[in-house]
Design an enzyme around this catalytic site. Structure first.
Site, PDB file in Angstrom:
ATOM      1  CE  LYS A 171     203.791   7.596  73.487  1.00  0.00           C
ATOM      2  NZ  LYS A 171     203.313   7.649  71.948  1.00  0.00           N
ATOM      3  NE  ARG A 188     193.835   5.010  67.531  1.00  0.00           N
ATOM      4  CZ  ARG A 188     194.579   4.613  66.653  1.00  0.00           C
ATOM      5  NH1 ARG A 188     194.543   3.687  65.657  1.00  0.00           N
ATOM      6  NH2 ARG A 188     195.679   5.458  66.358  1.00  0.00           N
TER       7      ARG A 188
END
Length: 486
Positions: free
Chosen positions: A259, A333
Site C-alpha cells: 500500500k 477474503r
C-alpha cells in the site's frame, strides 16, 4: 454536573419545552432555568448547548442541550429512528462539556429513552488515550432520576461493547498482535460460565488445511491465531447457533502489493471485522441473550517478506478450491474463505461475517452505512430492522451472478482474488468471491471498510476508529433470540 434536554419549540414564541426531568429541575430552582434560557437568545437548536453555573448546590454546572422535535420517530428517508439519534447526539455533546469542565461525575436526563441516552453518554465520552501521559479527566455518567434504570443499564452495555471494538481497532499494531487480540477477548469473557474460548495455534490451522489463511500469515514474523468463541446462552446448548465470522488482519501493509505509505498506519484497524463480532459476543454475554453464538476470527498480519504471497501464486482453501492471488492486498477474503468453510461445521441458523474488506465499499457508500451482501431476505430484514433502532445503518448491495463470473473466469485456478475488470464493482466482486465458499442458505457479508473510522460524521463518536456496527450486530442477535422464543 447535570445534562438536561430541551425540545425545539413547535410555535414561534420560542418557549422552551423541557423533558420531564428538565421540568422537575426547573421547579426545583423556582423557574430560574426557564427564565435564564429565554434570556439567552434564540431557542436551542438540535445538538446545541447552553451552560449554567450555580443554579443548585447539588449540580454546580448544568448543561441544557437541544433535542430537536419532540415526537421525532422513524425517519423513512434516513432509515433510522431520528428521536433516538437526536438523544444520543445531544447527550454526548452535553457530557463532553462537563468533561471539559473537569467535573468527574455527570447525571444524565433520560430524555424519554434511557437506553439511547446511556449510549450517547458512554460512546460520546470514550477516547483512546492509553499511551498518553496527559489524559482527559475520566467522567462517570449516571442516570438522573429513578425512571428507566434498566434501559439505561442496557444502553451502557451496548455502548461499552462498541467501545471495546474501538479500543481494539485504535490500539497500535505492536500492542494488538494476533495473540494479544485473542488474549484480550479471552480475558473479557473469563467471568462468564457459559462461554468457552479456544485460541488455536498455527499447528491447528495447518491440520484444518486452511491454506488460504496460512498463505497470508506466512509473510509475517507474528504467528497466526484462529480465535474460536462459543457462547451458550440458548435454552438448549444443541440449538443451532448464530455464527459470526470476523476478518482479523491486525496490520495490513498490502504485502508484496504494498500500500502507499500515506495513511498506512490506519491499517492497524484492518481487524475491525474481528473486533466488532468479538465485541458483539462479549456484549451478548453481558446481556445474557437467550441464544447460542459462535465467533470465529482468523488473526494474522499481512506483511511483505521473502516468505510472503507473490502476485500470481495459487493457494488452496479448506474446501479444496484453488485461488489465484493476483493482488496480495486482497488478503482479507483469503482469511474469510477458510473461516467461512469452517463455519459450516456448526449447523448454523445463520452465518454473518464482517470485514473491512474493500476500499470500493468506502467509495460506494462512504461512512453512511455498512454494505450488506446476502443470499437471504429473512436475514436482511432482521439486520435492517436492527440498524433502524441503533442508528448504525446497513444498506443492501447486489450479489449478482454478473460479479461471480468476474472472479471465476481465472487463468490458473478455480477463482481469482480480484475481479477481472480490476476496480469495477470491487466491493461486489469481493462479495462474489466469498460466496464461492458458502453453501449455507442464510449468509450475510458485511463490508465495514467505509464505517471503519469517524471524522465528524457521527456526532456522538469522537474522531478515530468507530467500532461500527457492533451495536447493530448485538441488536440483530437480540432480535434473533426473540424470534426463537416466539
Amino acid at each position: 454536573g447535570l445534562v438536561l434536554g430541551v425540545y425545539s419549540s413547535e410555535k414561534d414564541d420560542g418557549a422552551a419545552q423541557f423533558t420531564c426531568a428538565g421540568d422537575a429541575f426547573d421547579r426545583l430552582v423556582s423557574g430560574k432555568l426557564r427564565a435564564l434560557l429565554s434570556l439567552c437568545g434564540p431557542p436551542l437548536k438540535k445538538g446545541k448547548t447552553r451552560i449554567f453555573h450555580g443554579l443548585h448546590q447539588d449540580f454546580p454546572s448544568v448543561v441544557v442541550v437541544g433535542l430537536g422535535k419532540k415526537n421525532a420517530g422513524i425517519n423513512e428517508q434516513e432509515n433510522w429512528n431520528e428521536g433516538k439519534e437526536n438523544i444520543r447526539t445531544a447527550v454526548a455533546v452535553g457530557c463532553r462539556q462537563i468533561q471539559d469542565l473537569e467535573i468527574p461525575c455527570v447525571e444524565v436526563d433520560p430524555c424519554g429513552d434511557a437506553q439511547a441516552a446511556a449510549e450517547g453518554a458512554v460512546l460520546g465520552l470514550h477516547e483512546y488515550n492509553e499511551l498518553k501521559q496527559k489524559k482527559k479527566p475520566v467522567v462517570t455518567p449516571q442516570l438522573h432520576g429513578s425512571t428507566g434504570s434498566e434501559a439505561w443499564q442496557k444502553g451502557v452495555i451496548y455502548a461499552e461493547g462498541q467501545n471495546l471494538a474501538r479500543y481494539l481497532m485504535e490500539a497500535p499494531a505492536n500492542y494488538i498482535t494476533p495473540i494479544k487480540f485473542a488474549e484480550h477477548i479471552e480475558q473479557k469473557l473469563r467471568s462468564f460460565s457459559n462461554v468457552k474460548v479456544h485460541i488455536r495455534p498455527e499447528s491447528w490451522i495447518t491440520t484444518q488445511e486452511m491454506g488460504a489463511f496460512l498463505s497470508v500469515a506466512k509473510g509475517s514474523a507474528e504467528p497466526p491465531i484462529f480465535l474460536e468463541i462459543h457462547y451458550s446462552g440458548g435454552p438448549d446448548t444443541n440449538d443451532s447457533p448464530l455464527v459470526f465470522v470476523g476478518k482479523g488482519v491486525t496490520f495490513d501493509s498490502g504485502g508484496i502489493s504494498l500500500k502507499p505509505s500515506s495513511g498506512m498506519d490506519a491499517m492497524r484497524a484492518d481487524m475491525g471485522g474481528a473486533a466488532t463480532v468479538c465485541s458483539a459476543i462479549v456484549t451478548a454475554a453481558a446481556l445474557n441473550l437467550p441464544l447460542n453464538i459462535i465467533g470465529l476470527a482468523p488473526l494474522c498480519e499481512n506483511m511483505p517478506s521473502g516468505k510472503a504471497n507473490k502476485p500470481g501464486d495459487v493457494v488452496r482453501a479448506k474446501n479444496g478450491k484453488t485461488i489465484q492471488v493476483d493482488n496480495t492486498d486482497a488478503e482479507g477474503r483469503l482469511l474469510l474463505a477458510d473461516a467461512l468453510c469452517y463455519a459450516h461445521n456448526f449447523n448454523a441458523r445463520a452465518i454473518v461475517n464482517a470485514a473491512t474488506l474493500t476500499g470500493a465499499m468506502d467509495v460506494a457508500l462512504g461512512s453512511a452505512a455498512t454494505g450488506v451482501f446476502t443470499n437471504s431476505s429473512w436475514l436482511w430484514s432482521h439486520l435492517y430492522e436492527a440498524s433502524i433502532l441503533t442508528g448504525d445503518r446497513v444498506w443492501r448491495m447486489p450479489l449478482f451472478e454478473h460479479y461471480t463470473k468476474q472472479v471465476t473466469d481465472c487463468p490458473l485456478a478455480d477463482v481469482s482474488n480480484i475481479g477481472k475488470y480490476s476496480r469495477a464493482g470491487g466491493a461486489c466482486t469481493a462479495a462474489a468471491f466469498l460466496k464461492e465458499f458458502v453453501t449455507a442458505s442464510h449468509w450475510a457479508h458485511l463490508d465495514i471498510a467505509g464505517v471503519m473510522s469517524n471524522k465528524d460524521e457521527v456526532p456522538y463518536l469522537r474522531k478515530g476508529m468507530a467500532g461500527r456496527p457492533t451495536r447493530t450486530l448485538v441488536e440483530f442477535a437480540a432480535r434473533l433470540s426473540q424470534d426463537s422464543h416466539n
